[in-house]
Design an enzyme around this catalytic site. Structure first.
Site, PDB file in Angstrom:
ATOM      1  N   CYS A 130       1.004  -1.333  -0.022  1.00  0.00           N
ATOM      2  CA  CYS A 130      -0.070   0.136   0.036  1.00  0.00           C
ATOM      3  C   CYS A 130       0.746   1.484  -0.083  1.00  0.00           C
ATOM      4  CB  CYS A 130      -1.056   0.128   1.138  1.00  0.00           C
ATOM      5  SG  CYS A 130      -2.416   1.017   0.909  1.00  0.00           S
ATOM      6  N   HIS A 230      -3.845  -4.987   0.528  1.00  0.00           N
ATOM      7  CA  HIS A 230      -3.202  -5.428   1.813  1.00  0.00           C
ATOM      8  C   HIS A 230      -3.246  -6.998   1.952  1.00  0.00           C
ATOM      9  CE1 HIS A 230      -2.751  -1.499   4.147  1.00  0.00           C
ATOM     10  NE2 HIS A 230      -3.588  -1.183   3.246  1.00  0.00           N
ATOM     11  N   GLU A 232      -1.800  -8.605   3.897  1.00  0.00           N
ATOM     12  CA  GLU A 232      -1.959  -9.094   5.529  1.00  0.00           C
ATOM     13  C   GLU A 232      -3.064  -8.789   6.190  1.00  0.00           C
ATOM     14  OE1 GLU A 232      -1.473  -6.163   4.273  1.00  0.00           O
ATOM     15  OE2 GLU A 232      -1.101  -4.587   5.772  1.00  0.00           O
TER      16      GLU A 232
HETATM   17  C1  LIG Z   1      -3.807   6.054   7.139  1.00  0.00           C
HETATM   18  C2  LIG Z   1      -4.357   6.110   6.075  1.00  0.00           C
HETATM   19  O1  LIG Z   1      -4.553   4.650   5.442  1.00  0.00           O
HETATM   20  C3  LIG Z   1      -4.858   3.642   6.350  1.00  0.00           C
HETATM   21  C4  LIG Z   1      -3.636   3.055   6.363  1.00  0.00           C
HETATM   22  C5  LIG Z   1      -3.722   1.626   6.826  1.00  0.00           C
HETATM   23  C6  LIG Z   1      -2.269   1.011   7.170  1.00  0.00           C
HETATM   24  O2  LIG Z   1      -1.516   1.462   8.037  1.00  0.00           O
HETATM   25  O3  LIG Z   1      -1.867  -0.154   6.670  1.00  0.00           O
HETATM   26  C7  LIG Z   1      -4.585   0.772   6.512  1.00  0.00           C
HETATM   27  C8  LIG Z   1      -5.977   1.328   5.932  1.00  0.00           C
HETATM   28  C9  LIG Z   1      -5.929   2.802   5.613  1.00  0.00           C
HETATM   29  O4  LIG Z   1      -7.215   3.443   5.760  1.00  0.00           O
HETATM   30  C10 LIG Z   1      -4.569   7.103   5.214  1.00  0.00           C
HETATM   31  O5  LIG Z   1      -5.277   6.838   4.051  1.00  0.00           O
HETATM   32  O6  LIG Z   1      -4.110   8.158   5.379  1.00  0.00           O
HETATM   33  N1  LIG Z   2      -3.250   1.771   3.286  1.00  0.00           N
HETATM   34  C1  LIG Z   2      -2.229   2.619   3.161  1.00  0.00           C
HETATM   35  O1  LIG Z   2      -1.196   2.366   3.104  1.00  0.00           O
HETATM   36  C2  LIG Z   2      -2.773   3.676   2.449  1.00  0.00           C
HETATM   37  C3  LIG Z   2      -2.045   4.514   1.671  1.00  0.00           C
HETATM   38  C4  LIG Z   2      -2.244   6.036   1.512  1.00  0.00           C
HETATM   39  N2  LIG Z   2      -2.213   6.872   2.737  1.00  0.00           N
HETATM   40  C5  LIG Z   2      -3.504   6.040   0.536  1.00  0.00           C
HETATM   41  O2  LIG Z   2      -4.399   6.476   0.958  1.00  0.00           O
HETATM   42  O3  LIG Z   2      -3.314   5.778  -0.702  1.00  0.00           O
END
Ligand SMILES: C=C(O[C@@H]1C=C(C(=O)O)C=C[C@H]1O)C(=O)O
Ligand SMILES: NC(=O)CC[C@H](N)C(=O)O
Length: 261
Positions: A130, A230, A232
């Site tokens: 991500c 993701h 995980e």
């Molecule tokens: C924190 C953010 O995204 C989040 C970050 C995630 C992570 O830490 O793996 C998982 C879900 C997202 O909603 C964002 O979009 O700023």
């Molecule tokens: N889940 C994440 O790592 C999110 C990455 C980034 N903040 C986005 O929203 O695209």
């Protein structure tokens, strides 16, 4: 059926367990405790699966800054960069103030970009998830779509953080490479509002969502891959993540050069 790189091959090539540096953005989000708990659970799941697929793990937050992070992960054989906040847009030539911009973590950005650049120099196998995938693209000079807009399947909006992940299809087109064992079309869990736009130098796109969003990138000459989803996530197919972790381990033995159409 999932085809995986054999653990036996990896074990034969090395008499010790290899070490994977698992790098999270931060361990301190006092302003967002639910998000911190959610994120920490994803990281813990990644650590558990990495150990289960034969890695020793060093888990480190990135907001200790570039010098300390490079030092902390210097001895690792492989690197896994986890998800988190948006990368500060100046890293890819865009001004702040875009829609749905969240907070940024400048120290973590710089530290994780430094780790990716060093992995490129030392040919260290690296997988980004991500935000980690987006960081890979930015480290090689690529850009990001700052916001995918309101209507998309890559994230559930206006729900508690525990329900933010959304399932969707991904089409994969890369042989060989980390994603080779996954098949042509899989269902993944996603939670993001940004995406890879212009590809970084040396990177190719190797997977897409039905709406055209780039879901994975791989470097053509280095063992560096990113996935936008993701693997995980609690509801993700654990076999897919194991295949990615074993693929990362196989890169230690015989790095693949990814052919990109
Ligand atoms: C924190 C953010 O995204 C989040 C970050 C995630 C992570 O830490 O793996 C998982 C879900 C997202 O909603 C964002 O979009 O700023
Ligand atoms: N889940 C994440 O790592 C999110 C990455 C980034 N903040 C986005 O929203 O695209």
């Amino acid at each position: 059926m999932i085809l995986m790189h054999s653990t036996w091959e990896v074990a034969m090539a090395s008499s010790r367990r290899s070490t994977l540096a698992v790098i999270e953005v931060t361990r301190m989000r006092p302003e967002a405790p639910d998000y911190q708990d959610f994120s920490a659970a994803l990281v813990q799941n990644a650590v558990d699966r990495a150990i289960g697929t034969g890695w020793d793990v060093v888990r480190t937050p990135a907001d200790i800054g570039p010098a300390a992070l490079l030092d902390a992960v210097g001895g690792a054989d492989g690197v896994l960069i986890m998800g988190g906040e948006d990368i500060a847009p100046e890293h890819y030539g865009v001004r702040r103030g875009y829609p749905n911009e969240g907070i940024h973590r400048p120290l973590a950005d710089e530290a994780q970009l430094a780790v990716i650049r060093r992995a490129a120099q030392t040919r260290t196998p690296l997988l980004g998830i991500c935000r980690g995938h987006q960081l890979i693209n930015v480290a090689f000079g690529g850009t990001l779509i700052t916001d995918l807009g309101e209507q998309h399947e890559h994230r559930n909006e206006d729900v508690p953080i525990q329900r933010v992940l959304n399932p969707h299809a991904v089409d994969i087109a890369a042989e060989p490479g980390y994603l080779a064992g996954l098949g042509d079309r899989i269902t993944v869990e996603s939670a993001h509002h940004q995406a890879v736009e212009r590809l970084g130098l040396g990177l190719g796109a190797i997977a897409w969502a039905p709406d055209g969003v780039i879901e994975a990138v791989a470097h053509r000459e280095l063992p560096i891959t990113g996935v936008q989803w993701h693997p995980e996530a609690p509801r993700a197919n654990a076999e897919h993540f194991d295949a990615l972790l074993l693929g990362l381990q196989a890169q230690l033995v015989a790095p693949d050069v990814v052919r990109v159409a």
